[in-house]
Structures are given as C-alpha cells and as structure tokens.
Design an enzyme around this catalytic site. Structure first.
Site, PDB file in Angstrom:
ATOM      1  N   SER A 247       0.831  -1.194   0.000  1.00 21.97           N
ATOM      2  CA  SER A 247       0.000   0.000   0.000  1.00 21.97           C
ATOM      3  C   SER A 247       0.878   1.262   0.000  1.00 21.97           C
ATOM      4  O   SER A 247       1.633   1.488  -0.946  1.00 21.97           O
ATOM      5  CB  SER A 247      -0.947  -0.036   1.198  1.00 21.97           C
ATOM      6  OG  SER A 247      -1.991   0.900   1.054  1.00 21.97           O
ATOM      7  N   ASP A 334      -9.911  -5.725  -3.891  1.00 24.01           N
ATOM      8  CA  ASP A 334      -9.308  -4.649  -3.101  1.00 24.01           C
ATOM      9  C   ASP A 334     -10.118  -3.369  -3.312  1.00 24.01           C
ATOM     10  O   ASP A 334     -10.172  -2.828  -4.416  1.00 24.01           O
ATOM     11  CB  ASP A 334      -7.856  -4.438  -3.537  1.00 24.01           C
ATOM     12  CG  ASP A 334      -7.089  -3.491  -2.621  1.00 24.01           C
ATOM     13  OD1 ASP A 334      -7.723  -2.620  -1.989  1.00 24.01           O
ATOM     14  OD2 ASP A 334      -5.850  -3.621  -2.540  1.00 24.01           O
ATOM     15  N   HIS A 370      -7.613  -5.918   0.813  1.00 23.28           N
ATOM     16  CA  HIS A 370      -6.419  -5.070   0.724  1.00 23.28           C
ATOM     17  C   HIS A 370      -5.256  -5.561   1.583  1.00 23.28           C
ATOM     18  O   HIS A 370      -4.098  -5.401   1.207  1.00 23.28           O
ATOM     19  CB  HIS A 370      -6.790  -3.638   1.139  1.00 23.28           C
ATOM     20  CG  HIS A 370      -5.680  -2.646   1.003  1.00 23.28           C
ATOM     21  ND1 HIS A 370      -5.146  -2.284  -0.216  1.00 23.28           N
ATOM     22  CD2 HIS A 370      -4.997  -1.928   1.943  1.00 23.28           C
ATOM     23  CE1 HIS A 370      -4.190  -1.385  -0.029  1.00 23.28           C
ATOM     24  NE2 HIS A 370      -4.068  -1.153   1.262  1.00 23.28           N
TER      25      HIS A 370
END
Length: 392
Positions: A247, A334, A370
């Site tokens: 991320s 996600d 995610h």
C-alpha cells in the site's frame, strides 16, 4: 506547529487587543506571552534565539499586508504571529496538516498494549533492534529469521541475528502501509508466511510510526527505507535483499529503488503489494473520500494540500527508471486501492522495462481484500517462483 493548529480555532475566542484596527485571538496572546517568557529564559542561558531579523520584511509586509507594530516586545511578537497567521487562508492552515495526517495515519498506533521491545510475545525467532538514521530519527525494527533456523535462534542476541543475514536465505525488507505499527496482526501474518517459506524478514517502522522517533514525510520515509536496505546489504554478503512494499509502502519502495538505481546499485528485487500509481490517484479513489469528490473545489483543495506537504509517492514515474525484477501483487476485491490502478502501474512498468520478463503481475481471487493476501495459499509459491527465476 502553532500556526497550523490555530486554523481550527472558533472565532468565538477572539478578544480585542490594542493594536490599531486588528482583532487577535486569545490563544495568540497566550502563545505570545509564553514566547516572551521563553525568550527571556533562553537569553539568560546564553541561548537566545532572535525571532526577527532587523531590516527584513515578512512576506506579508512585502505584499503590503503589514500591521502596525507596538513598541513593546510583546506587541511586536503578537504582531509577528498574527502577520504570519493571516498570510495564509483558513484552508491553507487546515488542509495540508489534515492531509498529512490522513496519508500517514501514524497517530493511530494500534495494536495497543503491545511491547514492541518483546516481539517474541507475538512472533517466534524474532529480535527487536533500533537503527539511528540521522539525528533525532531512530527506527524500530523486528528481524525474523526463517523458521528452519528457529531452533538455532533460541536464546540468541542481536549479534547472532545480524550474522545470520549471511546464511544464504533470501532477505525481505518489509515496508508497511499507513497506520498502526510492525505488530499489526495482518503484518505479523505475512511475516510468519514468509518466515515459513525460508525468508529473513526485517519489519520496519518508519519515523513517527510505532516506537520510531521523528516526523513522517515522504522524503523521510524514503531515507528510512534506503538506510535499512543499505544496512542490510552491507551485512548480507552475497545473499539477495528484496524491497517489499504494501500500500503506502509501495511508494516508499519505488522511491528508494529509484535512488538506488541512480546510484548505480539497483535493488536485488522489488515486490509491490496493492500498489497505486501515485498518491493523488490513491487519495481520490479512497472510499472515505469518494463521497466528497463532487463538492465544489474539493479536488483542487486536495491537490493543493498534497503539493504543500510535498507528498507524491510517484510509483508511475519511478517504475520508468527501474531495472530490478518487479513483482506486482493485487487482490481482485481490493476496495482501498482498486485493481484497475494496480493494472495501470503494471502496464506502465511493462512498457518501460527493456527486459519485459523482469516485470510480472499476479491477481488474487476475491476474498483477500487489501490487507490479507498473506492468507492466500498461493502467495508464497508465487513469490518464491518469481524470485528463484529472476535470481537464477
């Protein structure tokens, strides 16, 4: 910074001060008084800091927005504070620090009540240690050795773990996303999977995260990643070292990798888990902000705040300059960083790389969202197969 926080004050706290034609907040007066007392204290200790340079006008004064200064020290300092504060609009005081908080979320130091100095309570064969990057910045790091060396690691100190980096088992420098720290449950799950797969893992808390000192900035996080990578390379012998970003950490990873490329020593490999193209695209697609996108001026204000904070994390530009083996991992469901954004980054990288076989993207089926690709039964094989092929 006082100036930034003042942007949140309600107008109801204003009182009139005897400076012609001006109204100054009560908080500013209090701050000014504190500054006067502190200034006197520092002066008597021989450490006085001059707050104004004689003969030099402030930016506001230069633009014709100066205010009459009282002859008293207190009046001058109140005027200086007010002058500096009114140089900027209210949104300039509010949005940059707000976006900085939103991007890093380092104030959310979950999981709570975890002793980061004792990682063995959360994950086996792991040692905690600290690295000083620069004055005022010390990073907290967990080093987890491969599970196959778990028995050897029992009772050993940091020097043993450091020497173990030369044992030939590949090393991953793990750069996590925003919020929480290196003890977050999903991060520990990933480290355990990688350790079981034969990897050393160095889990880094950037400056301002966990028990690491300092204040997070894009430049600072990049410096942290570079320092840890080079520290590891200096101790790993011929063992390869991989940068793994998740991320927000994907932006840190490509920033660091680009610097290494420019220095003529490319990273041994890069793995990007749930990457974005750049922080602007990631922000406007973030679920919490999507509902505000249609508000007049919101996108412009958001862009201005990111520019003011110098937050870019340009993965889409960085990958154009890389030559290291690059593996992109993304979950089909996600919602934090949509799959389409990861695919865009892959296409940019694949087009830019001369050796196309060095770039690969793997999409995982729904169910991992995610943060939980570590729960996929195919993750470890995917990573090992890619690295083995690239490092053959």
């Amino acid at each position: 910074m006082p100036g930034r926080r003042l942007g949140f004050l309600p107008t109801s706290v204003c009182v009139t001060i005897s400076l012609p034609g001006r109204r100054i907040s009560k908080t500013l007066v209090i701050v000014a008084v504190i500054m006067v007392v502190l200034d006197g204290f520092l002066f008597h200790r021989g450490l006085s800091v001059q707050m104004e340079q004689d003969g030099k006008a402030s930016p506001c004064e230069a633009s014709g927005r100066s205010i009459p200064h009282s002859s008293s020290t207190l009046g001058r300092k109140i005027a200086t504070l007010y002058d500096n504060f009114t140089c900027k609009s209210l949104k300039e005081h509010i949005f940059p620090p707000l976006m900085e908080m939103f991007i890093f979320l380092n104030f959310f130091k979950a999981p709570f009540l975890v002793d980061l100095k004792k990682p063995e309570l959360k994950i086996p064969h792991t040692v905690n240690f600290y690295l000083r990057v620069e004055p005022g910045v010390t990073l907290g790091i967990w080093h987890t050795v491969p599970s196959c060396r778990g028995e050897d690691a029992k009772g050993k100190d940091r020097s043993w773990y450091e020497a173990a980096l030369r044992d030939g088992n590949p090393i991953i420098v793990y750069l996590h996303g925003s919020a929480e720290n290196r003890a977050a449950p999903h991060r520990i799950k990933l480290v355990k999977v990688l350790s079981d797969g034969g990897f050393h893992v160095l889990s880094v808390d950037y400056r301002g995260f966990g028990d690491s000192t300092g204040k997070p900035t894009e430049e600072g996080l990049t410096a942290d990643a570079l320092f840890v990578y080079e520290w590891t390379k200096a101790r790993s012998g011929t063992t390869p070292v991989c940068l793994w970003g998740h991320s927000l950490g994907t932006g840190v990873a490509t920033n660091a990798a680009r610097v290494l490329e420019e220095r003529g020593s490319p990273a041994d490999a890069i793995i990007l888990e749930a990457p974005f193209t750049n922080i602007w695209v990631a922000s406007i697609n973030y679920p919490l902000l999507k509902i505000y996108r249609k508000l007049p001026g919101f996108l412009r204000t958001l862009m201005d705040a990111l520019r003011k904070d110098k937050i870019v994390f340009p993965n889409d530009e960085n990958v154009k300059f890389l030559s290291s083996p690059l593996l992109i991992l993304h979950g089909e469901d996600d919602r934090t960083v949509p799959l389409e954004i990861g695919k865009q980054l892959y296409e940019i990288a694949h087009s830019a790389y001369r050796k196309k076989e060095r770039v690969k993207m793997v999409v995982f089926p729904p169910g991992f969202h995610h943060n939980l690709l570590c729960e996929s039964p195919t993750l470890l094989k995917t990573v090992r197969d890619f690295l083995s092929e690239q490092w053959a």
